[in-house]
Design a protein around this motif. Structure first.
Motif, PDB file in Angstrom:
ATOM      1  N   PRO A   2      -9.738   2.008   2.699  1.00 33.94           N
ATOM      2  CA  PRO A   2      -8.389   1.647   2.268  1.00 33.94           C
ATOM      3  C   PRO A   2      -8.278   0.158   1.951  1.00 33.94           C
ATOM      4  CG  PRO A   2      -8.296   3.069   4.166  1.00 33.94           C
ATOM      5  CD  PRO A   2      -9.728   2.669   3.987  1.00 33.94           C
ATOM      6  N   HIS A   3      -7.496  -0.125   0.945  1.00 38.64           N
ATOM      7  CA  HIS A   3      -7.272  -1.488   0.460  1.00 38.64           C
ATOM      8  C   HIS A   3      -5.757  -1.681   0.458  1.00 38.64           C
ATOM      9  CE1 HIS A   3      -7.723  -4.509  -3.040  1.00 38.64           C
ATOM     10  NE2 HIS A   3      -6.447  -4.397  -2.792  1.00 38.64           N
ATOM     11  N   ALA A   4      -5.275  -2.710   1.109  1.00 36.61           N
ATOM     12  CA  ALA A   4      -3.832  -2.949   1.188  1.00 36.61           C
ATOM     13  C   ALA A   4      -3.424  -4.106   0.290  1.00 36.61           C
ATOM     14  CB  ALA A   4      -3.424  -3.241   2.631  1.00 36.61           C
ATOM     15  N   GLU A  68       1.368  -1.573  -0.144  1.00 36.09           N
ATOM     16  CA  GLU A  68       0.768  -0.473  -0.899  1.00 36.09           C
ATOM     17  C   GLU A  68      -0.665  -0.321  -0.419  1.00 36.09           C
ATOM     18  OE1 GLU A  68      -0.466  -0.854  -5.224  1.00 36.09           O
ATOM     19  OE2 GLU A  68       1.367   0.345  -5.375  1.00 36.09           O
ATOM     20  N   VAL A  69      -0.962   0.838   0.153  1.00 35.01           N
ATOM     21  CA  VAL A  69      -2.300   1.114   0.648  1.00 35.01           C
ATOM     22  C   VAL A  69      -3.000   2.034  -0.339  1.00 35.01           C
ATOM     23  CG1 VAL A  69      -3.660   2.104   2.539  1.00 35.01           C
ATOM     24  CG2 VAL A  69      -1.539   0.860   3.046  1.00 35.01           C
ATOM     25  N   VAL A  74      -8.517  11.680   1.065  1.00 40.17           N
ATOM     26  CA  VAL A  74      -9.077  12.466   2.169  1.00 40.17           C
ATOM     27  C   VAL A  74      -8.081  12.663   3.313  1.00 40.17           C
ATOM     28  CG1 VAL A  74     -11.445  11.761   1.661  1.00 40.17           C
ATOM     29  CG2 VAL A  74     -10.088  10.410   3.258  1.00 40.17           C
ATOM     30  N   TYR A  75      -6.921  12.039   3.237  1.00 38.76           N
ATOM     31  CA  TYR A  75      -5.952  12.101   4.324  1.00 38.76           C
ATOM     32  C   TYR A  75      -4.918  13.188   4.063  1.00 38.76           C
ATOM     33  CZ  TYR A  75      -7.927   7.542   5.424  1.00 38.76           C
ATOM     34  OH  TYR A  75      -8.790   6.521   5.727  1.00 38.76           O
ATOM     35  N   ASN A  76      -4.590  13.972   5.109  1.00 33.69           N
ATOM     36  CA  ASN A  76      -3.520  14.956   4.946  1.00 33.69           C
ATOM     37  C   ASN A  76      -2.171  14.249   5.145  1.00 33.69           C
ATOM     38  OD1 ASN A  76      -2.849  14.908   7.773  1.00 33.69           O
ATOM     39  ND2 ASN A  76      -4.459  16.412   8.190  1.00 33.69           N
ATOM     40  N   GLU A 107      -3.153   7.513  -3.347  1.00 32.76           N
ATOM     41  CA  GLU A 107      -4.462   8.143  -3.226  1.00 32.76           C
ATOM     42  C   GLU A 107      -5.294   7.941  -4.493  1.00 32.76           C
ATOM     43  OE1 GLU A 107      -3.948  11.891  -0.404  1.00 32.76           O
ATOM     44  OE2 GLU A 107      -2.699  11.989  -2.191  1.00 32.76           O
ATOM     45  N   VAL A 108      -6.568   7.643  -4.248  1.00 30.42           N
ATOM     46  CA  VAL A 108      -7.512   7.406  -5.338  1.00 30.42           C
ATOM     47  C   VAL A 108      -8.723   8.299  -5.093  1.00 30.42           C
ATOM     48  CG1 VAL A 108      -8.933   5.661  -6.481  1.00 30.42           C
ATOM     49  CG2 VAL A 108      -6.732   5.011  -5.495  1.00 30.42           C
TER      50      VAL A 108
END
Length: 135
Positions: A2-4, A68-69, A74-76, A107-108
């Motif tokens: 993750p990139h914030a 903004e993350v 992959v996260y539910n 999500e990317v």
């Protein structure tokens, strides 16, 4: 990975290191990511450069911090909510009012990430073994 990206008023500049640690702690706790996975960009703004409603959804907002993350898909939904809540919880410990923070996870897809060309990276492996070769 993750990139914030954090946009906030310039008046917060003296607390950036504290905010960075809090955001990372929230991501580690809420998204269960490694503590060494630290990628953040702080963008400071002058007064009136951040436009927001002071009355939506409450009438108590007198400042705003946009977080903004960018994260792999992959996260539910429960993990995403836990991550955002944990980030806001950690900032609240520093005295930041909850209603000041607007957090979103974007999500990317994994193939859209690259770490700068490190041979053998997880992203390189997923592309070379699971993607198309372009031929």
């Amino acid at each position: 990975m993750p990139h914030a990206r954090i946009d906030l008023n310039r008046s917060h500049q003296p607390r950036l290191k504290d905010y960075s640690r809090a955001i990372l702690a929230g991501m580690v706790r809420g998204l269960e990511m490694p503590e060494s996975d630290l990628f953040q960009v702080f963008r400071l703004h002058d007064e009136d450069e951040l436009v927001y409603s002071p009355t939506f959804p409450t009438d108590r907002r007198d400042d705003i911090i946009f977080i903004e993350v960018l994260a792999s898909d992959v996260y539910n939904d429960e993990q995403k909510q836990a991550g955002m809540i944990a980030i806001i919880d950690e900032l609240e410990v520093l005295g930041v009012k909850r209603e000041t923070v607007l957090c979103v996870i974007v999500e990317v897809h994994g193939a859209a990430w690259h770490d700068g060309g490190t041979p053998g990276s997880a992203w390189d492996d997923s592309i070379s073994h699971g993607g198309t070769t372009g031929t």
